[in-house]
Scaffold this motif. Structure first.
Motif, PDB file in Angstrom:
ATOM      1  N   PHE A  77       0.842  -1.206   0.000  1.00 33.43           N
ATOM      2  CA  PHE A  77       0.000   0.000   0.000  1.00 33.43           C
ATOM      3  C   PHE A  77       0.876   1.254   0.000  1.00 33.43           C
ATOM      4  CE2 PHE A  77      -3.382  -2.602   2.385  1.00 33.43           C
ATOM      5  CZ  PHE A  77      -3.973  -2.980   1.187  1.00 33.43           C
ATOM      6  N   GLY A  78       1.943   1.217   0.801  1.00 36.03           N
ATOM      7  CA  GLY A  78       2.854   2.364   0.848  1.00 36.03           C
ATOM      8  C   GLY A  78       3.515   2.620  -0.496  1.00 36.03           C
ATOM      9  N   VAL A  79       3.901   1.530  -1.174  1.00 31.59           N
ATOM     10  CA  VAL A  79       4.502   1.667  -2.507  1.00 31.59           C
ATOM     11  C   VAL A  79       3.498   2.270  -3.481  1.00 31.59           C
ATOM     12  CG1 VAL A  79       5.480   0.385  -4.451  1.00 31.59           C
ATOM     13  CG2 VAL A  79       6.081  -0.249  -2.110  1.00 31.59           C
ATOM     14  N   ALA A  80       2.267   1.765  -3.441  1.00 30.84           N
ATOM     15  CA  ALA A  80       1.233   2.274  -4.346  1.00 30.84           C
ATOM     16  C   ALA A  80       0.925   3.742  -4.072  1.00 30.84           C
ATOM     17  CB  ALA A  80      -0.037   1.435  -4.197  1.00 30.84           C
ATOM     18  N   LYS A  82       2.886   6.079  -2.961  1.00 30.13           N
ATOM     19  CA  LYS A  82       3.956   6.956  -3.422  1.00 30.13           C
ATOM     20  C   LYS A  82       4.170   6.881  -4.932  1.00 30.13           C
ATOM     21  CE  LYS A  82       6.650   6.924   0.879  1.00 30.13           C
ATOM     22  NZ  LYS A  82       7.965   6.581   1.495  1.00 30.13           N
ATOM     23  N   GLN A  83       4.035   5.689  -5.503  1.00 30.91           N
ATOM     24  CA  GLN A  83       4.454   5.495  -6.885  1.00 30.91           C
ATOM     25  C   GLN A  83       3.315   5.531  -7.907  1.00 30.91           C
ATOM     26  OE1 GLN A  83       7.644   5.163  -7.918  1.00 30.91           O
ATOM     27  NE2 GLN A  83       8.407   5.402  -5.830  1.00 30.91           N
ATOM     28  N   ILE A  84       2.102   5.191  -7.497  1.00 35.27           N
ATOM     29  CA  ILE A  84       1.013   5.064  -8.470  1.00 35.27           C
ATOM     30  C   ILE A  84      -0.013   6.178  -8.308  1.00 35.27           C
ATOM     31  CG2 ILE A  84      -0.817   3.568  -9.344  1.00 35.27           C
ATOM     32  CD1 ILE A  84       0.815   1.169  -8.406  1.00 35.27           C
ATOM     33  N   GLY A  85      -0.582   6.325  -7.127  1.00 29.01           N
ATOM     34  CA  GLY A  85      -1.576   7.372  -6.930  1.00 29.01           C
ATOM     35  C   GLY A  85      -2.403   7.119  -5.691  1.00 29.01           C
ATOM     36  N   HIS A  86      -2.928   8.198  -5.110  1.00 23.68           N
ATOM     37  CA  HIS A  86      -3.671   8.085  -3.863  1.00 23.68           C
ATOM     38  C   HIS A  86      -5.031   7.415  -4.078  1.00 23.68           C
ATOM     39  CE1 HIS A  86      -1.173  11.663  -2.107  1.00 23.68           C
ATOM     40  NE2 HIS A  86      -0.448  10.597  -2.384  1.00 23.68           N
ATOM     41  N   ARG A  87      -5.725   7.799  -5.143  1.00 22.29           N
ATOM     42  CA  ARG A  87      -7.038   7.215  -5.396  1.00 22.29           C
ATOM     43  C   ARG A  87      -6.925   5.716  -5.650  1.00 22.29           C
ATOM     44  NH1 ARG A  87     -10.062   9.644 -10.463  1.00 22.29           N
ATOM     45  NH2 ARG A  87      -8.306   8.596 -11.460  1.00 22.29           N
ATOM     46  N   PHE A  88      -5.925   5.336  -6.450  1.00 25.99           N
ATOM     47  CA  PHE A  88      -5.681   3.921  -6.713  1.00 25.99           C
ATOM     48  C   PHE A  88      -5.429   3.173  -5.409  1.00 25.99           C
ATOM     49  CE2 PHE A  88      -2.522   0.566  -7.229  1.00 25.99           C
ATOM     50  CZ  PHE A  88      -3.111  -0.235  -8.192  1.00 25.99           C
ATOM     51  N   SER A  89      -4.616   3.761  -4.531  1.00 21.93           N
ATOM     52  CA  SER A  89      -4.256   3.106  -3.273  1.00 21.93           C
ATOM     53  C   SER A  89      -5.467   2.924  -2.364  1.00 21.93           C
ATOM     54  CB  SER A  89      -3.181   3.926  -2.541  1.00 21.93           C
ATOM     55  OG  SER A  89      -2.059   4.110  -3.358  1.00 21.93           O
ATOM     56  N   VAL A  90      -6.339   3.930  -2.327  1.00 24.10           N
ATOM     57  CA  VAL A  90      -7.521   3.856  -1.456  1.00 24.10           C
ATOM     58  C   VAL A  90      -8.427   2.705  -1.887  1.00 24.10           C
ATOM     59  CG1 VAL A  90      -9.658   5.039  -0.818  1.00 24.10           C
ATOM     60  CG2 VAL A  90      -7.478   6.269  -0.764  1.00 24.10           C
ATOM     61  N   PHE A  91      -8.708   2.611  -3.180  1.00 27.71           N
ATOM     62  CA  PHE A  91      -9.617   1.560  -3.637  1.00 27.71           C
ATOM     63  C   PHE A  91      -8.961   0.175  -3.573  1.00 27.71           C
ATOM     64  CE2 PHE A  91     -11.685   5.261  -5.688  1.00 27.71           C
ATOM     65  CZ  PHE A  91     -12.935   5.101  -5.127  1.00 27.71           C
ATOM     66  N   THR A  92      -7.645   0.126  -3.761  1.00 27.37           N
ATOM     67  CA  THR A  92      -6.938  -1.141  -3.570  1.00 27.37           C
ATOM     68  C   THR A  92      -7.019  -1.581  -2.109  1.00 27.37           C
ATOM     69  OG1 THR A  92      -5.401  -0.664  -5.382  1.00 27.37           O
ATOM     70  CG2 THR A  92      -4.725  -2.318  -3.780  1.00 27.37           C
ATOM     71  N   PHE A  93      -6.833  -0.629  -1.200  1.00 30.53           N
ATOM     72  CA  PHE A  93      -6.960  -0.922   0.233  1.00 30.53           C
ATOM     73  C   PHE A  93      -8.354  -1.453   0.551  1.00 30.53           C
ATOM     74  CE2 PHE A  93      -8.225   0.404   4.501  1.00 30.53           C
ATOM     75  CZ  PHE A  93      -7.237  -0.197   5.266  1.00 30.53           C
ATOM     76  N   LEU A  94      -9.388  -0.830  -0.020  1.00 30.20           N
ATOM     77  CA  LEU A  94     -10.763  -1.294   0.216  1.00 30.20           C
ATOM     78  C   LEU A  94     -10.947  -2.720  -0.285  1.00 30.20           C
ATOM     79  CD1 LEU A  94     -12.936   1.837  -0.684  1.00 30.20           C
ATOM     80  CD2 LEU A  94     -12.493   0.884   1.584  1.00 30.20           C
ATOM     81  N   ALA A  95     -10.431  -3.011  -1.487  1.00 31.03           N
ATOM     82  CA  ALA A  95     -10.574  -4.361  -2.040  1.00 31.03           C
ATOM     83  C   ALA A  95      -9.907  -5.396  -1.145  1.00 31.03           C
ATOM     84  CB  ALA A  95      -9.981  -4.412  -3.454  1.00 31.03           C
ATOM     85  N   VAL A  96      -8.708  -5.070  -0.636  1.00 29.96           N
ATOM     86  CA  VAL A  96      -7.978  -6.026   0.208  1.00 29.96           C
ATOM     87  C   VAL A  96      -8.648  -6.173   1.572  1.00 29.96           C
ATOM     88  CG1 VAL A  96      -5.783  -6.455   1.378  1.00 29.96           C
ATOM     89  CG2 VAL A  96      -5.797  -5.664  -0.984  1.00 29.96           C
ATOM     90  N   ILE A  97      -9.072  -5.060   2.166  1.00 31.67           N
ATOM     91  CA  ILE A  97      -9.679  -5.137   3.496  1.00 31.67           C
ATOM     92  C   ILE A  97     -11.021  -5.850   3.439  1.00 31.67           C
ATOM     93  CG2 ILE A  97     -10.918  -2.915   3.480  1.00 31.67           C
ATOM     94  CD1 ILE A  97      -8.928  -4.346   6.441  1.00 31.67           C
ATOM     95  N   LEU A 146       3.052  -4.278  -7.777  1.00 29.45           N
ATOM     96  CA  LEU A 146       4.429  -4.382  -8.253  1.00 29.45           C
ATOM     97  C   LEU A 146       4.494  -4.276  -9.770  1.00 29.45           C
ATOM     98  CD1 LEU A 146       5.843  -7.267  -6.016  1.00 29.45           C
ATOM     99  CD2 LEU A 146       6.220  -4.813  -5.786  1.00 29.45           C
ATOM    100  N   GLY A 147       3.540  -4.913 -10.438  1.00 32.04           N
ATOM    101  CA  GLY A 147       3.510  -4.872 -11.898  1.00 32.04           C
ATOM    102  C   GLY A 147       3.342  -3.467 -12.431  1.00 32.04           C
ATOM    103  N   LEU A 148       2.430  -2.696 -11.828  1.00 32.81           N
ATOM    104  CA  LEU A 148       2.191  -1.327 -12.283  1.00 32.81           C
ATOM    105  C   LEU A 148       3.393  -0.421 -12.007  1.00 32.81           C
ATOM    106  CD1 LEU A 148      -1.515  -0.910 -11.162  1.00 32.81           C
ATOM    107  CD2 LEU A 148      -0.679  -0.928 -13.510  1.00 32.81           C
ATOM    108  N   VAL A 149       4.039  -0.618 -10.853  1.00 32.74           N
ATOM    109  CA  VAL A 149       5.212   0.196 -10.523  1.00 32.74           C
ATOM    110  C   VAL A 149       6.352  -0.096 -11.492  1.00 32.74           C
ATOM    111  CG1 VAL A 149       7.002   0.608  -8.800  1.00 32.74           C
ATOM    112  CG2 VAL A 149       4.606   0.456  -8.104  1.00 32.74           C
ATOM    113  N   GLY A 155       8.611   0.395 -18.330  1.00 31.34           N
ATOM    114  CA  GLY A 155       7.817   0.095 -19.515  1.00 31.34           C
ATOM    115  C   GLY A 155       7.645  -1.388 -19.762  1.00 31.34           C
ATOM    116  N   LYS A 156       8.165  -2.215 -18.863  1.00 30.79           N
ATOM    117  CA  LYS A 156       8.107  -3.672 -19.037  1.00 30.79           C
ATOM    118  C   LYS A 156       7.120  -4.282 -18.053  1.00 30.79           C
ATOM    119  CE  LYS A 156      12.925  -3.922 -20.550  1.00 30.79           C
ATOM    120  NZ  LYS A 156      14.260  -4.515 -20.287  1.00 30.79           N
ATOM    121  N   SER A 157       6.567  -5.419 -18.449  1.00 31.63           N
ATOM    122  CA  SER A 157       5.639  -6.130 -17.568  1.00 31.63           C
ATOM    123  C   SER A 157       6.433  -7.074 -16.665  1.00 31.63           C
ATOM    124  CB  SER A 157       4.634  -6.940 -18.396  1.00 31.63           C
ATOM    125  OG  SER A 157       5.282  -8.004 -19.057  1.00 31.63           O
ATOM    126  N   ILE A 158       5.735  -7.646 -15.689  1.00 33.37           N
ATOM    127  CA  ILE A 158       6.403  -8.597 -14.781  1.00 33.37           C
ATOM    128  C   ILE A 158       5.906 -10.012 -15.048  1.00 33.37           C
ATOM    129  CG2 ILE A 158       6.822  -6.896 -12.976  1.00 33.37           C
ATOM    130  CD1 ILE A 158       4.470  -8.240 -11.456  1.00 33.37           C
TER     131      ILE A 158
END
Length: 290
Positions: A77-80, A82-97, A146-149, A155-158
């Motif tokens: 969540f911390g990586v997301a 800082k690196q991806i976006g706050h809105r993305f992180s919030v909804f990801t947190f909701l999905a996981v919780i 991790l894939g998105l970061v 520019g490469k996938s994981i």
């Protein structure tokens, strides 16, 4: 106009939060009704959470899959954030919780312990939930982050990392429950991936060729609705009536196909449109922010 945009944003946020909750229910059904009774491991972080829960069963303080699923995602969540976006992180947190809570509180129904049935139906149910989440613009955490970061910075996938990680999960299933269960888990991973691809169509690219007599209106409609670039080929000629035509080329995702159809109906309903799938893209292709 600003008020309409605010209403649309609130509607989009409610939809994403609702999808996160629905994903939590779906993954708990896959986990408690199929994977756990059948000794089947999921992919990615969820599979690792199952593995750690299995190992900790013999400890004095056994920890559940729900606990490990949340704990393993916390640093991500911390990586997301800082690196991806706050809105993305919030909804990801909701999905996981939501998924962690639902796995914990939803009591399993003993439908079957047949590992083949559990692998197929568990994979199908989870694949549907994951594809639905991705289609509505939210992540389910874990390797998605991790894939998105990595994609953002390189520019490469994981894909290779994903395969190695899931290979480790399959081998763990073999060590824990016997080698036939490694194959059952691999079957579940395959079904999960196929169903997810069926539901989540945003990543599938399609090449569109349009033969039209009204290129300007078609281009304006496509760029207004889809935000896609268009390549123009002038000087085409229809073989039947020998009338002047213009050929337009663009690339869209399969997710955007209904919007393309509406754009064409609006701009030139008599145009000839050819769509080819499985396009490999080299160069810039606009991806909406998460």
């Amino acid at each position: 106009m600003d008020e309409l945009q605010q209403i649309w944003k609130r509607h989009a946020y409610v939809m994403r939060a609702s999808t996160a909750f629905l994903y939590g229910i779906v993954v708990s059904v896959a986990m408690n009704f199929f994977w756990t009774p059948g000794h089947i491991y999921s992919s990615g972080i969820t599979g690792l959470a199952q593995l750690l829960a299995t190992i900790s069963k013999n400890n004095s303080l056994p920890l559940t899959t729900a606990f490990w699923l949340f704990a393993l995602n916390v640093p991500l969540f911390g990586v997301a954030w800082k690196q991806i976006g706050h809105r993305f992180s919030v909804f990801t947190f909701l999905a996981v919780i939501f998924s962690s809570i639902m796995i914990k509180v939803m009591h399993p129904i003993n439908l079957t312990s047949d590992p083949i049935i559990c692998a197929i139906f568990g994979g199908a149910v989870n694949g549907f939930g994951t594809g639905l989440a991705l289609k509505n613009g939210i992540s389910t955490g874990g390797l998605d982050i991790l894939g998105l970061v990595i994609k953002k910075h390189t520019g490469k996938s994981i894909g290779t990392i994903n395969m190695i990680f899931n290979g480790f999960i399959v081998l763990a299933a073999g060590f824990m429950f016997g080698w036939p269960y490694a194959f059952y888990s691999a079957l579940g991973l395959f079904v999960n991936a196929k169903v997810m691809d069926m539901v989540y169509t945003r990543q599938k690219k399609m090449q569109v060729m349009i033969v039209t007599s009204s290129p300007n209106s078609v281009i304006e409609s496509i760029q207004t609705r889809l935000r896609r670039g268009v390549t123009i080929v002038h000087g085409a000629e229809g073989a039947y009536k020998h009338d002047a035509k213009t050929i337009l080329f663009t690339i869209i995702s399969r997710y955007e196909q209904p919007e393309l159809e509406r754009a064409m109906q609006e701009a030139d309903p008599h145009a000839f449109v050819s769509i080819a799938e499985n396009v490999h893209i080299m160069g810039h292709f606009y991806e909406p922010d998460l």
